[in-house]
Design an enzyme around this catalytic site. Sequence first.
Site, short mmCIF file in Angstrom:
data_model
loop_
_atom_site.label_atom_id
_atom_site.label_comp_id
_atom_site.label_asym_id
_atom_site.label_seq_id
_atom_site.Cartn_x
_atom_site.Cartn_y
_atom_site.Cartn_z
N LYS A 251 -3.20 4.94 -17.51
CA LYS A 251 -4.64 4.64 -17.69
C LYS A 251 -5.11 5.13 -19.06
CE LYS A 251 -5.77 2.37 -14.14
NZ LYS A 251 -5.43 2.75 -12.80
N LYS B 231 5.76 -9.15 -9.32
CA LYS B 231 5.05 -9.29 -8.05
C LYS B 231 3.67 -9.90 -8.23
CE LYS B 231 2.69 -4.92 -7.66
NZ LYS B 231 2.23 -3.91 -6.74
N LYS C 240 -3.30 -9.09 -9.29
CA LYS C 240 -4.44 -9.60 -10.04
C LYS C 240 -4.26 -9.42 -11.54
CE LYS C 240 -7.38 -8.47 -6.81
NZ LYS C 240 -8.34 -7.63 -6.15
P1 AMP Z 1 -3.43 -3.34 -5.11
O1 AMP Z 1 -4.87 -3.72 -4.91
O2 AMP Z 1 -2.70 -4.22 -6.09
O3 AMP Z 1 -3.26 -1.87 -5.39
O4 AMP Z 1 -2.70 -3.59 -3.71
C1 AMP Z 1 -3.04 -2.90 -2.55
C2 AMP Z 1 -1.85 -2.89 -1.62
O5 AMP Z 1 -1.46 -4.24 -1.31
C3 AMP Z 1 -0.60 -2.25 -2.19
O6 AMP Z 1 -0.57 -0.87 -2.00
C4 AMP Z 1 0.50 -2.95 -1.42
O7 AMP Z 1 0.66 -2.39 -0.13
C5 AMP Z 1 -0.05 -4.34 -1.24
N1 AMP Z 1 0.41 -5.28 -2.29
C6 AMP Z 1 -0.24 -5.66 -3.40
N2 AMP Z 1 0.46 -6.58 -4.10
C7 AMP Z 1 1.61 -6.77 -3.42
C8 AMP Z 1 2.76 -7.61 -3.61
N3 AMP Z 1 2.85 -8.46 -4.63
N4 AMP Z 1 3.76 -7.54 -2.70
C9 AMP Z 1 3.66 -6.71 -1.64
N5 AMP Z 1 2.63 -5.91 -1.40
C10 AMP Z 1 1.60 -5.93 -2.26
#
Ligand code: AMP
Length: 332
Positions: free
Chosen positions: A111, A194, A197
Amino acid sequence: METIVSGMRPTGHLHLGNYFGALTNFIKMQENYNCYFFIADFHMLTTHPNPNDLQDNVRIILSEYLASGLDPEKAVIYVQSMVPEVTELYMYLNMITYVGELERTSAFKEKVRQNPNNVNAGLLTYPTLMAADILLHRATKVPVGKDQQQHLEMTRDIAERFNKLYTTDYFPLPQAFNFEGELVKIPSLDGNGKMSKSYGEKATIYLTDESNVLKKKIMGAKTDEGPQSANSQKSVEIENLFSLMKLVSSADTVKHFEDAYADCSIRYGDFKKQLLADMDLFLQPIRERIKDIYSNQAYLDKVIAISTEKARQSAKKTVKEVREIIGFRNDI
Ligand code: AMP
């Protein structure tokens, strides 16, 4: 019954990665565990969001959680800022968290690199707030992705330090929890890592994407020149499309295209059209439920009121007991 805590920051609509990587597990966990799923809006303040966006993003996540099948009768689905006890625990935990260990976390370093002009104290103490979120309900299990593992280790260190300092075993040391084994990784549509966003709108499928949006994203997804010989290795782009198909299409459909790939008869246009049709079919009912719930403020308010009450009950108990352990009075 064991207690699970998991938070999600309200940064906009949920995508397929959030759904298959987190929500589908939460839906199963709520059957057998004491679950607290919260929307981490305090954590958002490190980036100074404007009040309207913040409020709308909370409403979006809450609607999408409920539409996906989280059940407020089974799990406590609450908004972090409505349970202010967490800030008191955060303050106590900050007293036993060292600046050096906070500065060493890779998320903090990242960050700082991304945003050198906004290195605020909240950003530094982000892991302490996360520890407070977890310890507030004395959780024993925390579903975390790889990126959060370091933070969870810090939570364990902080809990252990508290227990040692006050010669108590008050806080259980929470363990990382992978429901049913492997962590799934949902790939993006563009062949890059993966789904996330931060890797761009075009490569991310949101639960709210309408048919025309899905069409643009899926039909526009990158492919390659096609298999050149029987049983050739798939490119990352094609592998990703197959992974997405496995999530939403029948086994027969997947096999049909796997076979077509293996014998080089696959036509990517048909393959994508099938993926589009199945993805649309899969998302359509979720999309409808999100719209219904998002527009039903009375229902959302009711869920928030019931859940906040339950979350605060647990939070108040912990904070009261922690105060007693530390040596503060609760009696007047
Ligand atoms: P984020 O908002 O990107 O931190 O995502 C929140 C949660 O969603 C993460 O802690 C993962 O458990 C799940 N997640 C997000 N993106 C992925 C992905 N591409 N594949 C699998 N799990 C994901």
